[in-house]
Scaffold this active site. Structure first.
Site, PDB file in Angstrom:
ATOM      1  N   THR A 156      52.773  83.563  50.474  1.00  0.00           N
ATOM      2  CA  THR A 156      51.354  83.755  50.795  1.00  0.00           C
ATOM      3  C   THR A 156      51.170  84.804  51.893  1.00  0.00           C
ATOM      4  OG1 THR A 156      51.326  81.982  52.450  1.00  0.00           O
ATOM      5  CG2 THR A 156      50.842  81.360  50.166  1.00  0.00           C
ATOM      6  N   ALA A 158      50.385  88.013  52.184  1.00  0.00           N
ATOM      7  CA  ALA A 158      49.186  88.852  52.236  1.00  0.00           C
ATOM      8  C   ALA A 158      47.933  88.010  52.494  1.00  0.00           C
ATOM      9  CB  ALA A 158      49.033  89.645  50.946  1.00  0.00           C
ATOM     10  N   TYR A 159      47.874  86.832  51.880  1.00  0.00           N
ATOM     11  CA  TYR A 159      46.761  85.919  52.124  1.00  0.00           C
ATOM     12  C   TYR A 159      46.701  85.539  53.597  1.00  0.00           C
ATOM     13  CZ  TYR A 159      44.349  81.396  52.318  1.00  0.00           C
ATOM     14  OH  TYR A 159      43.523  80.355  52.653  1.00  0.00           O
ATOM     15  N   ALA A 160      47.853  85.171  54.161  1.00  0.00           N
ATOM     16  CA  ALA A 160      47.898  84.779  55.573  1.00  0.00           C
ATOM     17  C   ALA A 160      47.488  85.939  56.471  1.00  0.00           C
ATOM     18  CB  ALA A 160      49.298  84.294  55.930  1.00  0.00           C
ATOM     19  N   SER A 162      45.349  88.307  55.718  1.00  0.00           N
ATOM     20  CA  SER A 162      43.898  88.479  55.617  1.00  0.00           C
ATOM     21  C   SER A 162      43.169  87.466  56.493  1.00  0.00           C
ATOM     22  CB  SER A 162      43.441  88.366  54.165  1.00  0.00           C
ATOM     23  OG  SER A 162      43.519  87.032  53.681  1.00  0.00           O
TER      24      SER A 162
END
Length: 254
Positions: A156, A158-160, A162
Site C-alpha cells: 500500500t 503509494a496509498y500510504a 497519499s
C-alpha cells in the site's frame, strides 16, 4: 420526529464519500447529532439515497450530491451542487478516498496519479474552495489511515504516501484557519469492516483473525467506531483539539 440528539443542531455538514462504509457511518452519526448532512457520492447514487433515507428515518435531515473526484474541476463542481441545496457550511469531512494499490515494483503512473488526485488533491481544493463557505468556528476532519505512520502493509506504499501528504496538509491548514476558530484534524482508521475490505476480509476466517489480532482490543473496527471519533471532533467538545492526527486503529500501532 426530531433528531435523536442535538449537539449539532442548526449545523450543516458535508461528508465526501458518504454513501458507504466509514463515510456512511459518519454521515449517519452527524445526522443523529442534529446536523443537516450533505451526503456526497462519486458514482453510486442509489447508495447515497439509502444513506439519506437512513438519516431521515432516524429523525435527521440530509440530501445527496454527486460528483466524481480526481478529475479537473471536481471541487468547484461539488461546491456548486452544494450551494444549490445549502447556505453555508459548518463541518467538512474529507472522507472519500481510494485504496487500491500495487507493489512498489509494479505500480504504474496512472494508478499513482489517480491515488493522489482523489486522496490528496481533492481534499486540498475542497477545503480551499470550501473555506469561504465554512463559518467561523467550523470543523474540518480529514480521514487518513494508520498506514501513514506504520509500514505494516508494504503493497500500500503509494496509498500510504497519499494519506501522509493529507496528514501534513491537516497540520498546516490548522494554522491557516485557526484565527477563525476553525479546527482541522485527521482521523486515522485501522482495518474496518467495510465493503472496500469485503473481498479479502469477510468470509475468510484466517484473514479476519489476522486483522483482529493487529488491534490491541482484539477485534476488527466498525464504521460506527470511526464515526464516533469524528463526531467528537465535529462537536463543541472538540473545540480545543486542532492540527492533530488521531489514532483510531484500535491500538494497532501501540
Amino acid at each position: 420526529m426530531g433528531a435523536l440528539e442535538g449537539k449539532l443542531k442548526g449545523k450543516t455538514a458535508l461528508v465526501t464519500g458518504g454513501s458507504r462504509g466509514i463515510g456512511r457511518g459518519i454521515a449517519e452519526r452527524l445526522g443523529r447529532d442534529g446536523a443537516r448532512v450533505a451526503v456526497h457520492y462519486g458514482s453510486n447514487e442509489a447508495a447515497a439515497k439509502e444513506t439519506v433515507t437512513a438519516i431521515e428515518a432516524a429523525g435527521g435531515e440530509a440530501f445527496a450530491i454527486g460528483q466524481e473526484l480526481g478529475v479537473p474541476g471536481d471541487a468547484a463542481a461539488l461546491w456548486e451542487a452544494f450551494d444549490g441545496r445549502a447556505d453555508g457550511l459548518d463541518i467538512l469531512v474529507n472522507n472519500a478516498g481510494i485504496g487500491a494499490s500495487r507493489p512498489f515494483a509494479t505500480i504504474g503512473e496512472a494508478e499513482y496519479d489517480r491515488l493522489f488526485a482523489v486522496n490528496t488533491k481533492a481534499p486540498f481544493f475542497l477545503a480551499r474552495l470550501g473555506a469561504e463557505r465554512l463559518r467561523d468556528g467550523g470543523r474540518i476532519v480529514n480521514v487518513s489511515t494508520g498506514l501513514s505512520r506504520a509500514a505494516m502493509m508494504p503493497d500500500t506504499i503509494a496509498y500510504a504516501m497519499s494519506k501522509g501528504a493529507l496528514d501534513v496538509f491537516t497540520r498546516y491548514l490548522s494554522k491557516v484557519l485557526g484565527e477563525r476558530g476553525i479546527t482541522v484534524n485527521a482521523v486515522a482508521p485501522g482495518i474496518v469492516d467495510t465493503d472496500i475490505n469485503a473481498s479479502w476480509l469477510r468470509g475468510n476466517e484466517e484473514a479476519w483473525a489476522g486483522a483482529a489480532a493487529m488491534s490491541a482490543l482484539g477485534k476488527v473496527g466498525t464504521p460506527a467506531e470511526i464515526a464516533d471519533v469524528v463526531a467528537f471532533l465535529a462537536s463543541h467538545d472538540g473545540r480545543w483539539v486542532t492540527g492533530q492526527w488521531i489514532d483510531a486503529t484500535g491500538g494497532s500501532l501501540a
